[in-house]
Design an enzyme around this catalytic site. Sequence first.
Site, mmCIF file in Angstrom:
data_model
loop_
_atom_site.group_PDB
_atom_site.id
_atom_site.type_symbol
_atom_site.label_atom_id
_atom_site.label_comp_id
_atom_site.label_asym_id
_atom_site.label_seq_id
_atom_site.Cartn_x
_atom_site.Cartn_y
_atom_site.Cartn_z
ATOM 1 N N ASP A 1 0.856 -1.188 0.000
ATOM 2 C CA ASP A 1 0.000 0.000 0.000
ATOM 3 C C ASP A 1 0.889 1.234 0.000
ATOM 4 O OD1 ASP A 1 1.111 0.253 2.506
ATOM 5 O OD2 ASP A 1 -0.777 0.270 3.591
ATOM 6 N N ASP A 38 1.406 4.769 2.284
ATOM 7 C CA ASP A 38 0.991 5.406 3.539
ATOM 8 C C ASP A 38 1.412 6.880 3.557
ATOM 9 O OD1 ASP A 38 0.411 2.700 4.925
ATOM 10 O OD2 ASP A 38 2.517 2.511 4.350
ATOM 11 N N ASP A 92 -3.306 4.530 2.623
ATOM 12 C CA ASP A 92 -3.659 4.908 3.992
ATOM 13 C C ASP A 92 -3.293 6.363 4.224
ATOM 14 O OD1 ASP A 92 -4.724 2.574 4.870
ATOM 15 O OD2 ASP A 92 -3.036 1.990 6.152
HETATM 16 P P1 UTP Z 1 2.318 -1.082 6.623
HETATM 17 O O1 UTP Z 1 1.443 -2.203 7.071
HETATM 18 O O2 UTP Z 1 1.836 -0.273 5.488
HETATM 19 O O3 UTP Z 1 3.740 -1.713 6.335
HETATM 20 O O4 UTP Z 1 2.549 -0.167 7.881
HETATM 21 P P2 UTP Z 1 4.916 -1.207 5.428
HETATM 22 O O5 UTP Z 1 6.127 -1.262 6.241
HETATM 23 O O6 UTP Z 1 4.584 0.088 4.772
HETATM 24 O O7 UTP Z 1 5.057 -2.340 4.363
HETATM 25 P P3 UTP Z 1 4.193 -2.580 3.038
HETATM 26 O O8 UTP Z 1 5.167 -2.441 1.944
HETATM 27 O O9 UTP Z 1 3.117 -1.566 2.970
HETATM 28 O O10 UTP Z 1 3.681 -3.964 3.174
HETATM 29 C C1 UTP Z 1 3.398 0.953 7.862
HETATM 30 C C2 UTP Z 1 3.688 1.398 9.233
HETATM 31 O O11 UTP Z 1 2.555 1.952 9.850
HETATM 32 C C3 UTP Z 1 2.368 1.419 11.123
HETATM 33 C C4 UTP Z 1 3.055 0.079 11.117
HETATM 34 O O12 UTP Z 1 3.552 -0.208 12.389
HETATM 35 C C5 UTP Z 1 4.149 0.265 10.124
HETATM 36 O O13 UTP Z 1 5.283 0.675 10.821
HETATM 37 N N1 UTP Z 1 0.953 1.225 11.413
HETATM 38 C C6 UTP Z 1 0.178 0.530 10.545
HETATM 39 C C7 UTP Z 1 0.428 1.717 12.561
HETATM 40 O O14 UTP Z 1 1.139 2.356 13.350
HETATM 41 N N2 UTP Z 1 -0.886 1.502 12.857
HETATM 42 C C8 UTP Z 1 -1.673 0.815 12.026
HETATM 43 O O15 UTP Z 1 -2.857 0.634 12.328
HETATM 44 C C9 UTP Z 1 -1.127 0.316 10.839
HETATM 45 MN MN MN Z 2 2.735 0.454 3.755
#
Ligand code: UTP
Ligand code: MN
Length: 511
Positions: free
Chosen positions: A326, A328, A435
């Site tokens: 995804d 973020d 996100d």
């Molecule tokens: P992600 O699940 O998007 O992982 O969460 P990522 O490292 O970007 O990897 P991919 O490539 O998308 O799979 C990103 C960060 O956001 C935090 C997670 O701890 C992670 O560090 N996070 C995610 C939160 O703090 N709360 C949430 O509800 C979800």
């Molecule tokens: Mn991510």
Amino acid sequence: MIPLKRRKVSLTVSQQNDTCRFPHLSIFILERKMGTSRRAFLTRLGRSKGFRIKETYSSSITHIVSENNSGDEVQAWLDNQTGRDTNDTSSSVCLLDIRWFTESMEAGHPVTVQDRHTLQVKPKPNIDPNAMLMKSYACQRRTPLKHHNSFLTDALEILAQNAEYNDNEGRSVAFRRAASVLKALPHRVKSMEDLRSLPCLGEHSQRVIKEILEDGSSREVESTRRSEQYQAMKALTGIFGVGVRTADRWFREGLRSPDDLIRTGQQLNRAQQAGVQYYDDLQKPVTKAEADVISDIVEKAVHAVLPGAEIQLMGGFRRGKEVGHDVDFLITHPEEGKEEGLMPKITNWLEEQGLLLYQKTTRNSYLEKMDGPARAPNNMDRFERCFSIFKLQASAESCTSNSTASVQDVSTGSETERHSDQHSEASDWRAVRVDLVVSPYSQFAFATLGWTGSKLFERELRRWAGQEKHMSLSSHALYDSKQNLYLRAKTEEEIFAYLGLEFIPPSERNA
Ligand code: UTP
Ligand code: MN
């Protein structure tokens, strides 16, 4: 720094030592295992005989005298004073048993130091570089994105994933920690000998590694990878909106894939419906080029509804990943309060442009007074947050610098594609998970740290804070339980400093 009071004491001490008869000697008597009164007695005795005896330790000390301590114990104490490593033998101070002191008292002058006076310090057997360099918390280490041991970490992560599917968090974290240590190694593991004195490698992980090193693969890993449960859980939890609990229930009902859900007419919530509808697209990794296009779009949307707002790309892409599941984003405004109610404005703007296939916004529910330190530190954070699926123009990938064009393309595209279910391979757009998180400016540093990841790095940061520092870290705040106060920070660097950790840049948080 010696506290003021103690400095005064040592001043009077040196004045008392004016009558010192043996100026080449400067003695420190170790209180450890001796006690204050005996030390005071020996100090008075020594001084009365003209010996220079110092109250505090400093680099001018030539002789350390102790009673009932081993050489290793005194050396450890000394290393602690000087902050020097035990391996450093450049220190010339004599570590002596009390016998040298008493004999010197009897003789009325310092007796020659003999073997029986000297405390033996075990030379550290050429210290294992692994043990020296590999710290046990992932947040103390640098973990690059590209490393040398994927052939082992991929295997361990399959077992971690499988443990998660079986709701066994402890086991899952153990495998992830083991994998993470191997990611931080500066070389490829060739034999079990290379793993000597590395932290976090449990018996089970070692067994798996050994088998891979010897046979090229691990039977447990391969049978897990092939198992019906693992594959079904992977497919089902891979659907946006589906967690382990739901997937497990479906698995036990005999369902194996998104198609099975459609075929059997399962009740799905709105997120899951979108998840099934865009399943194929959402399975495809998002590239950095696509993330850049989406960054441009999000920036445009945010600036349209709140000029001056700041946007930051988070998650895996901030750590330098080339693909992700995804994209973020973290959004804030330098004027605290301006960010309130921002998300609906952003999503409205995006929706008007036909850029959203799905969105669900949760309100900010964080209240420092209520939440803060009392909360379990690994809870989900409570920011205003939007889980969305973007409609991204396929051509957008190749024109990352021109977001305006892609926005227009997508809005016309939405006319023709409306109500189309699973869109075809030939389609000119794809679905991408995005996100969005809005943070008040005062929490921005914590949110940045919390949303950069990796997940294991975050988990380890919180564990370090709790276990080693009696602090509680979340994506909102850092609370110091000893001082009973919140520690404010404007930058990630400040947070690492509060935690007593060396700053690790995002690109080395790939734990
Ligand atoms: P992600 O699940 O998007 O992982 O969460 P990522 O490292 O970007 O990897 P991919 O490539 O998308 O799979 C990103 C960060 O956001 C935090 C997670 O701890 C992670 O560090 N996070 C995610 C939160 O703090 N709360 C949430 O509800 C979800
Ligand atoms: Mn991510």
